[in-house]
Design a protein around this motif. Sequence first.
Motif, PDB file in Angstrom:
ATOM      1  N   LEU A 132      85.799  51.615  24.471  1.00 30.56           N
ATOM      2  CA  LEU A 132      86.332  50.591  23.577  1.00 30.56           C
ATOM      3  C   LEU A 132      85.583  49.292  23.808  1.00 30.56           C
ATOM      4  O   LEU A 132      85.388  48.871  24.954  1.00 30.56           O
ATOM      5  CB  LEU A 132      87.828  50.373  23.837  1.00 30.56           C
ATOM      6  CG  LEU A 132      88.756  51.551  23.538  1.00 30.56           C
ATOM      7  CD1 LEU A 132      90.185  51.197  23.941  1.00 30.56           C
ATOM      8  CD2 LEU A 132      88.692  51.948  22.065  1.00 30.56           C
ATOM      9  N   LEU A 133      85.162  48.654  22.732  1.00 27.32           N
ATOM     10  CA  LEU A 133      84.460  47.379  22.820  1.00 27.32           C
ATOM     11  C   LEU A 133      85.451  46.258  23.112  1.00 27.32           C
ATOM     12  O   LEU A 133      86.671  46.447  23.023  1.00 27.32           O
ATOM     13  CB  LEU A 133      83.705  47.118  21.517  1.00 27.32           C
ATOM     14  CG  LEU A 133      82.694  48.197  21.116  1.00 27.32           C
ATOM     15  CD1 LEU A 133      82.080  47.858  19.757  1.00 27.32           C
ATOM     16  CD2 LEU A 133      81.613  48.355  22.171  1.00 27.32           C
ATOM     17  N   GLY A 134      84.922  45.102  23.436  1.00 27.00           N
ATOM     18  CA  GLY A 134      85.775  43.976  23.787  1.00 27.00           C
ATOM     19  C   GLY A 134      86.733  43.568  22.701  1.00 27.00           C
ATOM     20  O   GLY A 134      87.829  43.064  22.969  1.00 27.00           O
ATOM     21  N   ASP A 135      86.347  43.800  21.424  1.00 20.88           N
ATOM     22  CA  ASP A 135      87.227  43.428  20.308  1.00 20.88           C
ATOM     23  C   ASP A 135      88.190  44.540  19.923  1.00 20.88           C
ATOM     24  O   ASP A 135      88.914  44.432  18.933  1.00 20.88           O
ATOM     25  CB  ASP A 135      86.393  43.023  19.090  1.00 20.88           C
ATOM     26  CG  ASP A 135      85.527  44.162  18.553  1.00 20.88           C
ATOM     27  OD1 ASP A 135      85.579  45.279  19.115  1.00 20.88           O
ATOM     28  OD2 ASP A 135      84.790  43.938  17.573  1.00 20.88           O
ATOM     29  N   GLY A 136      88.204  45.618  20.711  1.00 27.66           N
ATOM     30  CA  GLY A 136      89.101  46.733  20.433  1.00 27.66           C
ATOM     31  C   GLY A 136      88.480  47.828  19.586  1.00 27.66           C
ATOM     32  O   GLY A 136      89.084  48.885  19.407  1.00 27.66           O
TER      33      GLY A 136
END
Length: 223
Positions: free
Chosen positions: A152-156
């Motif tokens: 999962l990336l930092g922005d979700g």
Amino acid sequence: MSTISMRNTALGAVGLAVVGSLALTGCKNGNEELPAQPAASTPGSAPATSGAPADPSTGSSGAPAGAAGTAKSGQAFKIGEAAEIPYDYGDFKGSRLALTVTAVEQGTPADLEGLKLGDKANGKVPYYIRYTVKNIGTTDMSYASVGHVRGLLGDGGEAQSLAVIGKFEKCKDESMPKGFTNGQTQTSCAIALAPSAQVKVAGAEYWGNPYNSISNGKGITWK
């Protein structure tokens, strides 16, 4: 594309050909999974960016795995905390596992150089999602394989996944050994790709059955 299956033999030797063309992971946003073929392994490991290894039989609070019951769709855990999940695939119906994401480690673009990804790897940074699987049920899960773990990336958002055919020493995707009965634990790893050095893979999600069903569609996450 399912990544959970029963394996009766070990993965093939290094140097196997890439299987087919690019395939979709089944991600809700259509991210691609890049199949790749490893070259000779390079010693050394990537530095950890988050998380730390933990006893897979306990959560971050030290409570026994599964003490709070089966993880719910959309439930969030801390890295190092165990989630109790059902495992109802093939011959393993009725099995139960304690799944723990223990770390999300950042690699380097150079790690991808031997995988023959071509332009598809340009600018991407690999992250290695380390996790443990503990059999907390009553079934023998010999040779089962627990996948459906993605970054999962930092922005979700969902990170792109990378499936390697054969052994990739920096991130070994391990199936369960013979005699994987109650109390036995195995470690494994999944590869996630950040689109650039400016974007981080900050967590992980398990989206296997029943968390991938149309009725709920939300996996369980670790950050």
